[in-house]
Scaffold this active site. Structure first.
Site, PDB file in Angstrom:
ATOM      1  N   ARG A   1       0.836  -1.207   0.000  1.00  0.00           N
ATOM      2  CA  ARG A   1       0.000   0.000   0.000  1.00  0.00           C
ATOM      3  C   ARG A   1       0.869   1.254   0.000  1.00  0.00           C
ATOM      4  O   ARG A   1       2.003   1.229   0.456  1.00  0.00           O
ATOM      5  CB  ARG A   1      -0.942   0.007   1.199  1.00  0.00           C
TER       6      ARG A   1
ATOM      7  N   GLU B   1      -6.395   7.588   7.818  1.00  0.00           N
ATOM      8  CA  GLU B   1      -5.289   8.388   8.374  1.00  0.00           C
ATOM      9  C   GLU B   1      -4.707   9.340   7.331  1.00  0.00           C
ATOM     10  O   GLU B   1      -4.079  10.346   7.658  1.00  0.00           O
ATOM     11  CB  GLU B   1      -4.196   7.464   8.926  1.00  0.00           C
TER      12      GLU B   1
ATOM     13  N   ARG C   1      -5.396   5.784   0.916  1.00  0.00           N
ATOM     14  CA  ARG C   1      -4.510   4.640   1.100  1.00  0.00           C
ATOM     15  C   ARG C   1      -4.786   3.762  -0.102  1.00  0.00           C
ATOM     16  O   ARG C   1      -5.902   3.233  -0.242  1.00  0.00           O
ATOM     17  CB  ARG C   1      -4.833   3.880   2.388  1.00  0.00           C
TER      18      ARG C   1
ATOM     19  N   CYS D   1       1.489  11.337   8.862  1.00  0.00           N
ATOM     20  CA  CYS D   1       2.459  10.882   9.848  1.00  0.00           C
ATOM     21  C   CYS D   1       3.850  10.891   9.226  1.00  0.00           C
ATOM     22  O   CYS D   1       4.026  10.417   8.100  1.00  0.00           O
ATOM     23  CB  CYS D   1       2.088   9.463  10.283  1.00  0.00           C
TER      24      CYS D   1
ATOM     25  N   THR E   1       6.114   9.000   9.525  1.00  0.00           N
ATOM     26  CA  THR E   1       6.584   7.660   9.139  1.00  0.00           C
ATOM     27  C   THR E   1       6.127   7.329   7.718  1.00  0.00           C
ATOM     28  O   THR E   1       6.689   6.458   7.079  1.00  0.00           O
ATOM     29  CB  THR E   1       6.017   6.562  10.074  1.00  0.00           C
TER      30      THR E   1
ATOM     31  N   ARG F   1       4.152   0.646   2.250  1.00  0.00           N
ATOM     32  CA  ARG F   1       4.366  -0.490   3.142  1.00  0.00           C
ATOM     33  C   ARG F   1       4.042  -1.739   2.342  1.00  0.00           C
ATOM     34  O   ARG F   1       2.931  -1.892   1.846  1.00  0.00           O
ATOM     35  CB  ARG F   1       3.473  -0.393   4.375  1.00  0.00           C
TER      36      ARG F   1
ATOM     37  N   ARG G   1       4.559  -6.938  12.853  1.00  0.00           N
ATOM     38  CA  ARG G   1       3.327  -6.499  13.519  1.00  0.00           C
ATOM     39  C   ARG G   1       2.471  -7.715  13.843  1.00  0.00           C
ATOM     40  O   ARG G   1       2.721  -8.804  13.350  1.00  0.00           O
ATOM     41  CB  ARG G   1       2.529  -5.564  12.593  1.00  0.00           C
TER      42      ARG G   1
ATOM     43  N   GLU H   1      -0.997  -3.093  13.140  1.00  0.00           N
ATOM     44  CA  GLU H   1      -0.195  -2.323  14.079  1.00  0.00           C
ATOM     45  C   GLU H   1      -0.718  -2.449  15.509  1.00  0.00           C
ATOM     46  O   GLU H   1      -1.915  -2.316  15.743  1.00  0.00           O
ATOM     47  CB  GLU H   1      -0.281  -0.862  13.633  1.00  0.00           C
TER      48      GLU H   1
HETATM   49  N1  ARG Z   1       1.388   8.233  16.301  1.00  0.00           N
HETATM   50  C1  ARG Z   1       1.669   6.868  16.630  1.00  0.00           C
HETATM   51  C2  ARG Z   1       2.954   6.807  17.423  1.00  0.00           C
HETATM   52  O1  ARG Z   1       3.616   7.787  17.517  1.00  0.00           O
HETATM   53  C3  ARG Z   1       1.736   5.997  15.393  1.00  0.00           C
HETATM   54  C4  ARG Z   1       2.918   6.196  14.511  1.00  0.00           C
HETATM   55  C5  ARG Z   1       3.074   5.317  13.308  1.00  0.00           C
HETATM   56  N2  ARG Z   1       1.882   4.692  12.845  1.00  0.00           N
HETATM   57  C6  ARG Z   1       0.969   5.245  12.042  1.00  0.00           C
HETATM   58  N3  ARG Z   1      -0.100   4.555  11.776  1.00  0.00           N
HETATM   59  N4  ARG Z   1       1.139   6.425  11.532  1.00  0.00           N
HETATM   60  O2  ARG Z   1       3.287   5.768  17.953  1.00  0.00           O
END
Ligand code: ARG
Length: 342
Positions: A109, A208, A212, A254, A256, A263, A292, A297
């Site tokens: 994804r 999020e 996605r 995020c 990340t 991913r 995971r 997650e």
């Molecule tokens: N905000 C969460 C943390 O700081 C998730 C971080 C990564 N995961 C995500 N789905 N963005 O642990």
């Protein structure tokens, strides 16, 4: 600023928000009014956060770069001058589990956001609705095997929703990390899932991230899954402009999920390795893979089924990611076979 991190918190936002950084950033806002307090709200509320930082729009990455940059460098292991390069060309890798003994499914994804809209922790109801309309229009132009239907999560046919949930086709309301960032506002309004007729290509809308884009199937055909995703992204890019910057590539909520924002992973049953976590973790670390739980997650592992995927999304290209995943899985399968023999 009133909020402070919990003394027990070890999140990256806390680590890099030094007194001088705080002083430099605390009065800043992006053009849409997103500020530092909003960016770290989830990390403050959840002391067990790993990152504790979200962007409210694409400008957050530059306005608050004094905080985002070191967090990004730490998480993705990149140097301060590293620039993102993408490579979304098709791959032709062998099947990592040709006998189909271990891998249950393969999923790749990417996250994508539209630069012209606020990101989910900062978007408001009417803007989210307009965004959904824009995305759905674009999705309706997909053809051939990517052709499908959009299922709005707002529809009140509860039976439909629970069936879709059972089939794993729709997403749940965000977790407490997303909730604290404000992403669950108005849920499930303007949220939905696009699903191709063969169910192998899906797009989550307004979870999020704005999108996605997912390619998934119950097989170990990593190349086929990746190549379908590549086609889907390219088609959607013809009609939507995704948020990006030259340094970090694709930008999303995020830190990340930037760069490739990809991913790639498998659900794999490792009954032998399950009781040798040191070996499992060492192989995963060597290949920069993240382990995971079965349902994603921060969930538990059931019946030795692990969700194994790349950890870094920035500092390497999309084709690098699948290639490295391939060698990591191959090594895991070799180790698993030898544990099963013993
Ligand atoms: N905000 C969460 C943390 O700081 C998730 C971080 C990564 N995961 C995500 N789905 N963005 O642990």
């Amino acid at each position: 600023m009133r909020s402070v991190f919990d003394p027990t918190s070890r999140c990256l936002a806390k680590k890099y928000l030094t007194p001088s950084c705080l002083k430099a950033l605390e009065h800043l806002k992006t053009d849409t009014g997103f500020n530092l307090e909003m960016a770290i709200a989830s990390g403050i509320k959840n002391p067990d956060s790993h990152i504790g930082l979200y962007a409210g729009d694409s400008q957050s990455y530059t306005v608050f770069s004094r905080l985002f940059d070191p967090v990004i460098q730490d998480y993705h292991g990149i140097s301060a001058d590293q620039v993102h390069h993408d490579d979304l060309s098709p791959v032709d890798l062998p099947n990592p589990d040709p006998e189909g003994r271990f891998i249950l499914s393969t999923r790749v994804r990417v996250a994508r956001s539209l630069g012209a809209f606020n990101f989910p922790c900062h978007i408001r109801s009417d803007e989210r609705k307009r965004l959904e309309t824009t995305i759905v229009q674009s999705l309706s132009r997909l053809d051939n095997d990517l052709c499908g239907t959009y299922i709005s999560m707002e529809q009140n046919d509860l039976q439909d929703i629970s069936r879709l949930k059972k089939d794993g086709l729709i997403f749940e309301k965000g977790d407490r990390f997303q909730a604290a960032a404000g992403m669950n506002r108005d849920f499930p309004k303007s949220r939905g899932v696009f699903c191709s007729n063969d169910r192998k290509f899906r797009v989550w809308v307004n979870e999020e991230d704005h999108l996605r884009i997912i390619s998934v199937e119950p097989s170990s055909d990593l190349s086929g899954v990746f190549n379908r995703l590549v086609r889907g992204i390219s088609r959607l890019q013809d009609t939507m402009e995704f948020a990006e910057n030259p340094r970090y590539g694709n930008l999303n909520s995020c830190p990340t999920n930037i760069g490739t924002a990809m991913r790639a992973g498998v659900h794999i049953r490792l009954k032998g390795l399950e009781i040798y976590p040191d070996t499992l973790n060492r192989i995963a670390d060597d290949h920069d893979l993240q382990i995971r739980g079965t349902r994603g997650e921060k969930t538990a592992v059931n019946d030795a089924v692990f969700d194994i995927s790349n950890r870094r999304r920035l500092g390497l290209s999309e084709t690098d990611i699948v290639t490295r995943l391939f060698s990591g899985i191959r090594e895991l399968i070799t180790a698993e076979k030898s544990k099963l023999k013993n």
